[in-house]
Design an enzyme around this catalytic site. Structure first.
Site, PDB file in Angstrom:
ATOM      1  CB  SER A 260      -0.891   0.028   1.246  1.00 33.35           C
ATOM      2  OG  SER A 260      -0.135   0.378   2.398  1.00 33.35           O
ATOM      3  CG  ASP A 261       1.412   5.836  -1.469  1.00 35.34           C
ATOM      4  OD1 ASP A 261       2.347   5.971  -0.655  1.00 35.34           O
ATOM      5  OD2 ASP A 261       1.254   6.591  -2.437  1.00 35.34           O
ATOM      6  CD1 TRP A 262       4.724   4.991   5.032  1.00 37.59           C
ATOM      7  CD2 TRP A 262       4.606   3.891   3.089  1.00 37.59           C
ATOM      8  NE1 TRP A 262       5.775   4.088   4.984  1.00 37.59           N
ATOM      9  CE2 TRP A 262       5.721   3.400   3.811  1.00 37.59           C
ATOM     10  CE3 TRP A 262       4.325   3.327   1.843  1.00 37.59           C
ATOM     11  CZ2 TRP A 262       6.545   2.389   3.327  1.00 37.59           C
ATOM     12  CZ3 TRP A 262       5.147   2.322   1.349  1.00 37.59           C
ATOM     13  CH2 TRP A 262       6.238   1.858   2.082  1.00 37.59           C
ATOM     14  N   GLY A 264      -2.700   4.317   2.635  1.00 36.21           N
ATOM     15  CA  GLY A 264      -3.646   4.166   1.534  1.00 36.21           C
ATOM     16  C   GLY A 264      -4.666   3.067   1.725  1.00 36.21           C
TER      17      GLY A 264
END
Length: 729
Positions: A260-262, A264
């Site tokens: 995941s993006d941080w 997200g």
């Protein structure tokens, strides 16, 4: 003492026994290691490797000797070390690194060999710092010229972006460092990036926004990929079943881990069933005893484990995720072949310089203003804030802490000596997320007056400006406010040109921009961001020690309004009520300008040289082909000038008659060829049916319609040097 010796012997014996287990055997096939490790792990251990234990690491299984994964931001170098559980700098004294040129600069080189050298060099620095996953590179398409993170990506064309990403990924992963390709997908703007839903046609998804990612997976052998913050089809991209399971894992056969993006990730069920494998975050404080803020509150943590134990989510879902994470661990942190690496080596600085030199684009050169002859240049006045700015600073997560950076001014002084004078002319300050240091209006006026006064006695002016990595420039979490250069640069350039006609404008930045002064200056050079060797790379090109060979990976329009995304009001950008509509469909970048008859300031693929190249007649190996055949197109290219140089020969293909609207032509091949004066080389391209196809929304698949096609051999998208016609039967 005797008891201690016996205890140590017993420990050593247990270690040897453990070493015989398949999952610990570095020579065993990875799939056997994964299967063996899974069979030994508890449900809790399987869940625990799926989410963060710090800002940039996820745990292994200490009981079994399975190592953790250490991550760091890229893609232009290793981010400085930050504290375990905060975003504050750790303030190490050994984490200064080489800043490599931006990915837009790499794309502008159109050089696959340099891309491979880039991936090798930057991954060696990641390995030396003990990192297993590099968060990069990026192949998000440059749909919109204001995107704050365009400098981290590889331009507007999916073919170019994919071709340049693959060697980078292959070289980095050969060193045992996983690339985490980002941002998957449709993260084409920073404004509202945390929640905007992207409405885009199925055809545009498949023709424009997915191909570079697909090539990285299928040809690059990508090990990890990062989900984006935005939504598609009304679902977050970090937990999007259609995207992550349907397209990435089933259609493309991706066997790595989705990260995941941080921050997200939004729901446990979405993350569990939507295809996410590793959840990373931003605001958790792992040091506190307050469980409401611990890592166990992540969506793939305790809540996910409860659903598994209650039988509400099949164990097969957990096993698949854990297997993907284990596969990543065995490929990286437990890969016996992972390189030790090196940091700030001479070889790395050399690669940095070469990429910068080949990525610099000479946009305009009236009257042979460039190169500037060292022996006959007279007095040089350098004007501009970017001449002395450290452009490795700022930009958000890609900010770099460097051992040293050669500024443009210092680079020029190394070549031209005391003939170089300097006047700042304007001041951009340091602006980060809304805070800025500013000069008073009187101070700014004095800077401007000083530059104009010194211009009167200069023989040539080199203006060094453009963008920087301040907030609302090229920076994460925001977009540029408009298409113009900021800080009064347009007015300053125009005023300088009225004082001294012999003016060269040099710009840095990850995006195109307006040039209302273009006709008033002799030469224009665009540099993107050149990294630690900025000054040396720029001075080499301006002095003629290096012959420029960069070509634009994006279209430079005359006006902001000329870009297709701005044709549809706020719906096209930045969106209305958190909904953005890609109404231009497949007509992104040059596809729009060429097909719709909009003349750009500088076209996609454009870039000048200090020598000249003559193209011969393109020749096809046959005049027709069937779906299973291929054609070979050859064209001779001759250096007709007096300098050695490199030319990017570009192949575009257009469909002469089609049942659906298609671009006038699309990039399908390129080769960069080095030629000595008078030398001729033959460039060869292979054309297959896939190069002729479009995505059909009726059949939900690719179609190559029989008919006549035209191959265009070009020096830029608009500079057609020859054509050849053939038929698909």
């Amino acid at each position: 003492m005797k008891k201690q010796i016996i205890a140590l012997a017993l420990l050593a014996g247990s270690f040897v026994a453990a070493g015989a287990q398949v999952y610990l055997d570095p020579k065993a096939p990875i799939e056997e290691r994964v299967k063996d490790a899974l069979s030994r792990m508890t449900t809790h251990e399987k869940v625990r490797i799926l989410y963060a234990q710090s800002k940039f690491s996820s745990p292994g299984v200490p009981r079994l000797g399975i190592r953790q994964l250490n991550m760091a931001d890229g893609p232009h170098g290793v981010r400085e070390e930050i504290e375990w559980n905060s975003w504050s700098a750790a303030k190490w004294n050994n984490d200064s690194i080489v800043a490599f040129p931006s990915l837009t600069c790499l794309a502008a080189s159109w050089n696959r060999d340099l891309s491979r050298a880039y991936g090798n060099a930057v991954s060696e620095e990641f390995a030396f710092r003990g990192k297993d996953i590099m968060l990069g590179p990026g192949t998000t398409i440059a749909r919109m010229p204001l995107n704050g993170r365009s400098f981290e990506y590889m331009g507007e064309d999916p073919y170019l972006a994919g071709e340049m990403a693959v060697p980078y990924i292959q070289a980095a992963q050969a060193n045992g460092v996983a690339c985490c390709l980002k941002h998957f997908f449709l993260n084409n703007q920073e404004v509202d990036r945390f929640g905007v839903n992207v409405n885009v046609s199925e055809r545009a998804v498949n023709e424009i926004y997915l191909p570079a990612f697909e090539k990285a997976v299928r040809q690059g052998g990508l090990w990890t990929i990062m989900g984006s913050y935005n939504k598609w089809l009304g679902e977050w991209c970090c937990e999007n079943d259609s995207l992550l399971n349907g397209i990435l894992k089933r259609r493309w056969g991706f066997d790595g881990a989705v990260v995941s993006d941080w921050g997200g990730t939004h729901t446990t069920m979405g993350a569990a069933l939507g295809g996410l494998d590793i959840e990373m975050g931003t605001d958790t404080d792992g040091k506190t005893k307050d469980k409401s803020k611990g890592y166990n509150t992540y969506k793939l943590a305790d809540a996910f484990e409860r659903l598994i134990n209650e039988g509400k989510i099949p164990m097969s879902v957990l096993d698949d995720k854990a297997a993907r994470v284990l596969r990543t661990i065995f490929r990286t942190s437990m890969n016996a072949g992972k390189v030790i690496g090196s940091q700030c080596s001479e070889a790395h600085y050399d690669v940095c310089r070469q990429i910068g030199e080949e990525g610099i684009v000479l946009l305009q050169n009236r009257g042979g203003a460039l190169p500037i002859d060292v022996s006959r240049c007279g007095r040089i006045l350098v004007v501009g804030d970017n001449a002395v700015r450290n452009m490795s600073e700022g930009g958000g997560s890609s900010e770099l802490k460097t051992k040293f950076d050669i500024s443009p001014l210092n680079g020029l002084r190394r070549v031209y000596g005391d003939r170089v004078d300097f006047a700042r002319g304007y001041y951009a300050g340091r602006a980060r997320y809304g805070s800025a240091d500013k000069l008073s209006p009187d101070s700014l006026a004095r800077l401007r007056a000083e530059a104009l006064d010194k211009a009167k006695s200069a023989d040539i002016i080199i203006f060094i400006g453009g963008m920087n990595k301040n907030f609302r420039q090229d920076c994460e979490n925001n977009d540029r406010e408009d298409y113009n250069l900021s800080y009064g640069q347009n007015e300053l350039i125009a005023d300088l040109a009225r004082v001294q006609k012999n003016i060269v404008v040099v710009t840095f930045g990850g995006n195109p921009y307006a040039m209302p002064w273009a006709q008033a200056v002799r030469a224009i050079v665009h540099c993107w961001y050149l990294g630690s060797m900025s000054g040396e790379a720029l001075a080499g090109v301006l002095s003629g020690a290096v012959n420029p060979s960069g070509k634009l990976p994006v279209t430079f329009a005359a006006r902001q309004a000329d870009y297709p995304c701005f044709q549809y009001g706020r719906e096209g950008y930045p969106g209305v009520d958190m909904q953005v509509y890609y109404n231009e469909g497949i007509f992104v970048g040059y596809r729009w300008f060429d097909t719709k008859g909009v003349r750009p300031r500088f076209p996609f693929g454009h870039g000048l040289s200090y020598t000249t190249f003559k193209y011969g007649k393109p020749v096809l190996s046959a005049t027709s082909m069937t779906a299973g055949d291929s054609l070979t197109l050859t064209v001779p290219v001759t250096n007709t000038g007096k300098r050695a140089g490199k030319e990017v020969v570009q192949l575009y293909i257009g469909d002469e008659k089609t049942s659906v609207e298609r671009p006038a032509k699309e990039l399908k091949g390129f080769e960069k060829v080095a030629l000595e004066p008078g030398e001729t080389k033959t460039v060869s391209f292979t054309i297959i049916a896939d190069d002729l196809s479009f995505y059909c929304e009726k059949t939900h698949g690719w179609v190559a319609e029989p008919g006549v096609f035209r191959a265009y051999v070009c020096a830029s998208e608009t500079d057609v040097r020859g054509t050849a016609v053939f038929e698909l039967k």
